[in-house]
Design an enzyme around this catalytic site. Structure first.
Site, PDB file in Angstrom:
ATOM      1  N   ASN A  87     -98.559   7.825  12.753  1.00  0.00           N
ATOM      2  CA  ASN A  87     -97.452   6.904  13.024  1.00  0.00           C
ATOM      3  C   ASN A  87     -97.509   5.698  12.077  1.00  0.00           C
ATOM      4  O   ASN A  87     -98.569   5.125  11.861  1.00  0.00           O
ATOM      5  CB  ASN A  87     -97.547   6.377  14.453  1.00  0.00           C
ATOM      6  CG  ASN A  87     -97.888   7.471  15.429  1.00  0.00           C
ATOM      7  OD1 ASN A  87     -97.148   8.421  15.566  1.00  0.00           O
ATOM      8  ND2 ASN A  87     -99.044   7.350  16.084  1.00  0.00           N
ATOM      9  N   HIS A 118    -107.095  11.362   5.840  1.00  0.00           N
ATOM     10  CA  HIS A 118    -105.885  12.188   5.965  1.00  0.00           C
ATOM     11  C   HIS A 118    -104.715  11.373   6.539  1.00  0.00           C
ATOM     12  O   HIS A 118    -103.627  11.356   5.962  1.00  0.00           O
ATOM     13  CB  HIS A 118    -106.187  13.390   6.862  1.00  0.00           C
ATOM     14  CG  HIS A 118    -105.030  14.309   7.061  1.00  0.00           C
ATOM     15  ND1 HIS A 118    -104.858  15.460   6.322  1.00  0.00           N
ATOM     16  CD2 HIS A 118    -103.974  14.250   7.908  1.00  0.00           C
ATOM     17  CE1 HIS A 118    -103.750  16.063   6.710  1.00  0.00           C
ATOM     18  NE2 HIS A 118    -103.192  15.353   7.689  1.00  0.00           N
ATOM     19  N   GLU A 119    -104.945  10.698   7.656  1.00  0.00           N
ATOM     20  CA  GLU A 119    -103.843   9.950   8.286  1.00  0.00           C
ATOM     21  C   GLU A 119    -103.402   8.791   7.386  1.00  0.00           C
ATOM     22  O   GLU A 119    -102.216   8.494   7.277  1.00  0.00           O
ATOM     23  CB  GLU A 119    -104.234   9.435   9.670  1.00  0.00           C
ATOM     24  CG  GLU A 119    -104.741  10.506  10.646  1.00  0.00           C
ATOM     25  CD  GLU A 119    -103.869  11.740  10.747  1.00  0.00           C
ATOM     26  OE1 GLU A 119    -102.650  11.639  10.547  1.00  0.00           O
ATOM     27  OE2 GLU A 119    -104.425  12.830  11.020  1.00  0.00           O
TER      28      GLU A 119
HETATM   29  N1  B3K Z   1     -99.151  15.104  11.920  1.00  0.00           N
HETATM   30  C1  B3K Z   1    -100.119  15.204  12.970  1.00  0.00           C
HETATM   31  C2  B3K Z   1    -100.070  16.477  13.730  1.00  0.00           C
HETATM   32  C3  B3K Z   1     -99.026  16.521  14.773  1.00  0.00           C
HETATM   33  C4  B3K Z   1     -99.157  17.782  15.597  1.00  0.00           C
HETATM   34  C5  B3K Z   1     -98.055  17.926  16.574  1.00  0.00           C
HETATM   35  N2  B3K Z   1     -98.241  19.064  17.440  1.00  0.00           N
HETATM   36  C6  B3K Z   1    -101.507  14.995  12.469  1.00  0.00           C
HETATM   37  C7  B3K Z   1    -101.730  15.259  11.059  1.00  0.00           C
HETATM   38  O1  B3K Z   1    -101.561  16.339  10.537  1.00  0.00           O
HETATM   39  O2  B3K Z   1    -102.067  14.352  10.362  1.00  0.00           O
HETATM   40 ZN    ZN Z   2    -101.435  15.637   8.573  1.00  0.00          ZN
END
Ligand code: B3K
Ligand code: ZN
Length: 857
Positions: free
Chosen positions: A266, A298-299
Site C-alpha cells: 500500500n 520487495h514491498e
Molecule cells: N501484492 C501483494 C499480494 C497481494 C495478494 C492478494 N491476494 C504482495 C506482494 O506481492 O508484494
Molecule cells: Zn509483490
C-alpha cells in the site's frame, strides 16, 4: 462439466473494456467500531466517453445506509455484488454511507481486526468490502482519508501525508491523511491500533529526509531493527542500481499477526505479516533474517514498479509482480551471495512452478481467464514472471535493461498499463526485437529442451543440437517455439573453460557449432538456469564430476550435484522395479565427500549442495512416479552418502560448529542432518547443539536434524523447545511445522492434537500454514499415505476453512490438486475427496475454480 447458473463466472482478458466512469478524487471518512464501522465515501465521478450506461459499482458484505448524488438522495439498485446508481449526469459527486463489520471479518480482506487493531487488505478485490466502488486497478483516484476512533487506538494511519489530527468528544480522536499520488483502490490502507513504534530516517539522493516508521505489537520493539535496517538498505539500493528515489516524506510499515500472505505494498503504508518484520537472533533463523530483508525490499520496490506504474487489469499482474520479484532477487544478490540467491530462485521454479505447470492450474504468466483473482498470486505469475524479466535482462544486458526501465517510467508514470507496454519500452530503448520473446507471456507450460551433442575429431567441430517443445494441454492451442537465451560453457576433460556463450535459441530445432576444439568437450548447459525450461541431456557420471568440481558458475556446480544425486535415485527406482537390490556408485559418495572437505568452496554453497534434492524436486523430474519406490530410493541414496562420509562430516562439523557467520552455520547444520542419518545417529551431538545453541539457527538446525533423522531425543527436544517458546507465536510456527513433517503414521494424530494447543488457532493463517500447510506440502510420505488418510485429513480441514477464510483454503488445497503424476489408486482417492469438496453447499469461488479444474483434468 457444463456451465451451471450457480457456478461462479469467469472473466477473460479478451473482454477488457476501459471503465465506463472514472473517479479522479475520493474522500473517505471512517468511524471505527468493531462490529459497526461507518464509512462515508464521497467520489467525484466522471463519465468516461460518450455513452449512456449507468454507473455500476462493486460491493460485498456492505450495508448501505444512504446514497446521494450532488447532495440529493438518489435511487439505487442492489444486485448481487453490485450497486447500480440511476443518474444520467456526466460529472457528479456521489456520497455513499455504508456500515461494515471488521470484527467478524474472518476472510482478512477489506477492513478487519488483527489482535485488537484495525487493518486492511485490499488487493486484489478487497476494497469492495469497504465501500461500493469501481474496484479495478485502472481507476486511479487521489485519496483523502479521515479516521475517527477511541483514543485507545493510539495510531490512526492511512496512505500519504498526515495533514491533521486532534481530540474529539467522548474520548475519541481523529487523523486526516492525504495521498498526493493517484492510486487504484487496491493500494488503499488504513491501520488503527496501539503499537510500539521504531523511528528512523533516510536521506535520499536528492537530499530529502524521509521519515521511516515501523509499527509492531507491544513489547516487540527490539525485534524491529533488522526490518528497519533492511528498509534503509533497500532504499539506498534502488537509488544506486535503478536510479529510483522514494517520493513521499514518510514511509510506514505495520506488522500484524493475522495476514493472508507475506506483505502488502500500500502506498506509503505497507502492511506486513509479523513473520516478515520481527526478528532477533534468539528467536529467528538466518533464513528468517534473509526473508525479511527480501520481503521488505520487495514491498519497497513496488513503490515504483506497482504503485507509480500499476496494472491496467489483473491479468497483467506479472507486470508488477514478476518485475518486482526480479528486482528483489537482484537486491538480495547484490547485498548477499549471488549464487546462493540464484539457487533459491531456481528451486522455487523447479519444485513448485514446474508442478503448477504440470497441474490443473497451469496458466501463462499473463493468464487469460480467471474466476477468483486471489488464485493467481502464483509461482507462475511471480517467479516464472521474474524469470521472464531476467531473460530480457540477459538479452539486453544491464545497460539496455536500465534504458528500458527509464523509458518505461518516462512513458507510463502515473498510469495503469499492460505487460506489452513494458516489453515495448524494453524493445524501443534497446533496439532488440522482442516480437518472438512476447510469447513467454501468452504460452503456459514448461518448455522441454532436449540436447544432443557430437564431436567431429577431424574438423575439431563440436555440435550442440537443441530441440524445444512445450506440451499442449487439453483445450490449449498448439505451442510455438520460444526465444530462449541458452547459456553454455564448454570445458575440456581437465575442467579448463574453453567457451562461454549465451545462444539465441529461437527455433523448434537448432544446431550450434563450436570450432577449433581439440577433443570432445564437457558442456555446462543452461548455466545459471538462463531460461525456465526443463533440460534433458544424458550426462555421464564423469561429466558431472568434472562440472561439480570445475564449472565456472557456482550455480552450475550445484546443478551438477543435483543431477548426480537424482541419477543415483532414478537408477535405484529402476532397480527396485526390477526387484534388484539398490546400489550406489562410490564416485557419487566421493563427490559429496569432496564437498564436505573442500577448503575453497563457499560455506553457504556447500550447505546448498549437501541439502540434496528434496522429494518434490525429484517428482518434478519425471512424468509419472512410483512414489513409494522413489522415496525408498531417495532414502537409500541419502543414507549411503551419510554413512560413506560420516567420518569426514564429523570432523568438518566440529570445525564449523559455533563459527559465527550464516554460511558456516548453514554448512554445520547440513552436516548435522547428514550425521543424524548416519550409522551412529549422533544423538549426543544433536542434544549438545540444541542445548548450547547461541541462536535460533543452531537450535532449529539441531531440532530439524532430530526430526528428519527420527532421533530418539526428538520428542524430548521438542518438549523443551515448546516450554521455552510457547508465548512466541512465530517461533511456535516453527515447532508446528517441524512436527507436521514427522514421517510416522501417527503424525495425523499428532497434528489433530496440536490443533488443540493453546498457541494454535484455525483463524490465524500463519498457524494454519505452519501446521496444516506444511503437512500437505512437505510431508510427502504421510500426505500421500496409500490408505488416503492424509488426503481425507486435508479435505476435512479445507471444508472448515472454506467458509471462514476461502483464500487460505484455496492455498492449502494445492498439493491435493497436483495429482497427475501419481498412481491410479492414489488419484482415485484424491478425486473422491475433491468431489466431496465440490459438493459443499457454500463452496467459495476460490475453491470452486481450483477443484473443478482438477476434476476436469
Ligand atoms: N501484492 C501483494 C499480494 C497481494 C495478494 C492478494 N491476494 C504482495 C506482494 O506481492 O508484494
Ligand atoms: Zn509483490
Amino acid at each position: 462439466m457444463s456451465q451451471n447458473v450457480n457456478q461462479p463466472a469467469s472473466k477473460r482478458l479478451a473482454d477488457y473494456r476501459p471503465p465506463a466512469f472514472l473517479i479522479p478524487e475520493l474522500s473517505l471518512a471512517f468511524k471505527l467500531q468493531p462490529t459497526a464501522t461507518e464509512v462515508t465515501a464521497i467520489s467525484h465521478v466522471v463519465r468516461n466517453g460518450d455513452h449512456h450506461e449507468p454507473l455500476v459499482l462493486d460491493g460485498e458484505a456492505l450495508e448501505l445506509l444512504s446514497a446521494k448524488v450532488n447532495g440529493e438522495a438518489v435511487e439505487v439498485t442492489q444486485l448481487p455484488g453490485k450497486l447500480q446508481v440511476a443518474t444520467a449526469l456526466d460529472d457528479f459527486e456521489l456520497t455513499l454511507v455504508t456500515r461494515i463489520n471488521p470484527q467478524d471479518n474472518s476472510t482478512l480482506e477489506g477492513l478487519y481486526m488483527s489482535d485488537g487493531a484495525y487493518c486492511t487488505q485490499c488487493e486484489a478485490e478487497g476494497f469492495r468490502r469497504i465501500t461500493y466502488f469501481l474496484d479495478r486497478p485502472d481507476v486511479l483516484a487521489k485519496y483523502s482519508v479521515r479516521i475517527e476512533a477511541p483514543q485507545a487506538f493510539k495510531y490512526l494511519l492511512s496512505n500519504g501525508n498526515n495533514i491533521d489530527s486532534g481530540a474529539l468528544e467522548n474520548g475519541w480522536h481523529y487523523a486526516c491523511w492525504q495521498d498526493p499520488f493517484p492510486k487504484p483502490c487496491y493500494l488503499f490502507a488504513l491501520v488503527a491500533g496501539d503499537m510500539d513504534l521504531l523511528e528512523d530516517s533516510f536521506h535520499t539522493c536528492s537530499g530529502r529526509d524521509v521519515k521511516l516508521q515501523v509499527f509492531v505489537d507491544k513489547g516487540n520493539l527490539h525485534k524491529a531493527h533488522h526490518a528497519m535496517a533492511s528498509l534503509k538498505k533497500a532504499m539506498a539500493w534502488d537509488e544506486s542500481r535503478f536510479d529510483l528515489e522514494y517520493d513521499l516524506d514518510i514511509y510506514m510499515i505495520v506488522a500484524v499477526d493475522f495476514f493472508n500472505m507475506g506483505a502488502m505494498e500500500n502506498k506509503g503504508l505497507n502492511i506486513f505479516n509479523t513473520k516478515y518484520v520481527l526478528a532477533d537472533v534468539e528467536s529467528a533463523t538466518d533464513d528468517d533474517f534473509h526473508g525479511i530483508e527480501s520481503v521488505i525490499g520487495h514491498e519497497y520496490f513496488h513503490n515504483w514498479t506497482g504503485d507509480r506504474v500499476t496494472c491496467r487489469d489483473w491479468f497483467q499482474l506479472s507486470l508488477k509482480e514478476g518485475l518486482t520479484v526480479f528486482r528483489d532477487q537482484e537486491f538480495s544478490s547484490d547485498v548477499g551471495s549471488r549464487p546462493v540467491n540464484r539457487i533459491h530462485a531456481i528451486k522455487v521454479i523447479k519444485n513448485q512452478q514446474f508442478a503448477e505447470d504440470a497441474g490443473p492450474m497451469s496458466h501463462p504468466i499473463r493468464p487469460e481467464e480467471v474466476i477468483q483473482m486471489n488464485n493467481f498470486y502464483t509461482v507462475t505469475v511471480y517467479n516464472k514472471g521474474a524469470e521472464v524479466i531476467r531473460m530480457m535482462h540477459t538479452l539486453l544486458g544491464e545497460s539496455g535493461f536500465q534504458a528500458g526501465m527509464k523509458l518505461y517510467f518516462a512513458r507510463h508514470d502515473g498510469q495503469a498499463v499492460t505487460c506489452d507496454d513494458f516489453v515495448q519500452a524494453m524493445q524501443d530503448a534497446s533496439g532488440k526485437d522482442l516480437t518472438q520473446f512476447r510469447r513467454w507471456y501468452a504460452q503456459a507450460g514448461t518448455p522441454e529442451v532436449t540436447v544432443h551433442d557430437s564431436f567431429d575429431a577431424e574438423t575439431g567441430i563440436y555440435r550442440l543440437q537443441l530441440r524445444q517443445q512445450t506440451a499442449q494441454r487439453l483445450g490449449e492451442q498448439s505451442k510455438l517455439p520460444l526465444h530462449i537465451p541458452f547459456s553454455v560453457e564448454l570445458l575440456d576433460p581437465q575442467g579448463q573453460s574453453l567457451v562461454n556463450q549465451v545462444l539465441d535459441f529461437t527455433q523448434a530445432e537448432q544446431t550450434f557449432e563450436f570450432s577449433g576444439l581439440k577433443s570432445k568437450v564437457i558442456p555446462s548447459l543452461l548455466q545459471d538456469f538462463s531460461a525456465p525450461v526443463r533440460l534433458s541431456y544424458d550426462f555421464s557420471i564423469e561429466q558431472l564430476l568434472v562440472l561439480m568440481a570445475h564449472a565456472r558458475s557456482e550455480v552450475a556446480r550445484w546443478e551438477a550435484s543435483v543431477t548426480l544425486f537424482s541419477h543415483a535415485v532414478w537408477r535405484n527406482v529402476e532397480r527396485l522395479q526390477q526387484q534388484q537390490s539398490m546400489v550406489l556408485d562410490s564416485r557419487v559418495i566421493d563427490a559429496f565427500r569432496g564437498v564436505i572437505l573442500s577448503e575453497s568452496l563457499d560455506h553457504a554453497l556447500a550447505a546448498e549442495i549437501l541439502k540434496m534434492p528434496s522429494a518434490s524436486t525429484l517428482i518434478e523430474q519425471a512424468s509419472q512416479v512410483d512414489l513409494d519406490k522413489l522415496l525408498c530410493a531417495r532414502d537409500y541414496v541419502l543414507e549411503a552418502i551419510a554413512t560413506g562420509c560420516e567420518d569426514e562430516a564429523l570432523v568438518r562439523y566440529r570445525e564449523l560448529h559455533g563459527v559465527d557467520n550464516a554460511g558456516s552455520r548453514a554448512f554445520a547444520n547440513a552436516l548435522l542432518s547428514l550425521l543424524a542419518r548416519g550409522t551412529d545417529g549422533h544423538e549426543s551431538l544433536l542434544e549438545r547443539q540444541f542445548t548450547l545453541a547461541a541462536n535460533m539457527t543452531e537450535a532449529l538446525g539441531a531440532l530439524s536434524a532430530a526430526v528428519e533423522g527420527n532421533a530418539d531425543c526428538r520428542d524430548t527436544l521438542l518438549a523443551t523447545f515448546e516450554q521455552r517458546w510457547n508465548q512466541t507465536p512465530l517461533v511456535m510456527d516453527k515447532w508446528f511445522s517441524l512436527q507436521a513433517t514427522i514421517n510416522e503414521a501417527e503424525v495425523l494424530d499428532r497434528i489433530t492434537e496440536l490443533q488443540q494447543h493453546p498457541a494454535f488457532s484455525m483463524s490465524n493463517p500463519n498457524r494454519v500454514r505452519s501446521l496444516i500447510g506444511a503437512f500437505a506440502a512437505l510431508n510427502i510420505a504421510q500426505f500421500h499415505r496409500a490408505d488416503g488418510a492424509g488426503y481425507r485429513f486435508m479435505t476435512d480441514i479445507i471444508k472448515k476453512l472454506n467458509s471462514s477464510n476461502p483464500q487460505i483454503a484455496a492455498r492449502i488445497v494445492t498439493p491435493l490438486i497436483q495429482f497427475g503424476k501419481l498412481d491410479p489408486v492414489r488419484q482415485l482417492l484424491i478425486k473422491q475427496c475433491l468431489h466431496e469438496l465440490l459438493a459443499l453447499p457454500e463452496l467459495s469461488k476460490d475453491l470452486f475454480e481450483k477443484v473443478s479444474k482438477a476434476l476436469k483434468d
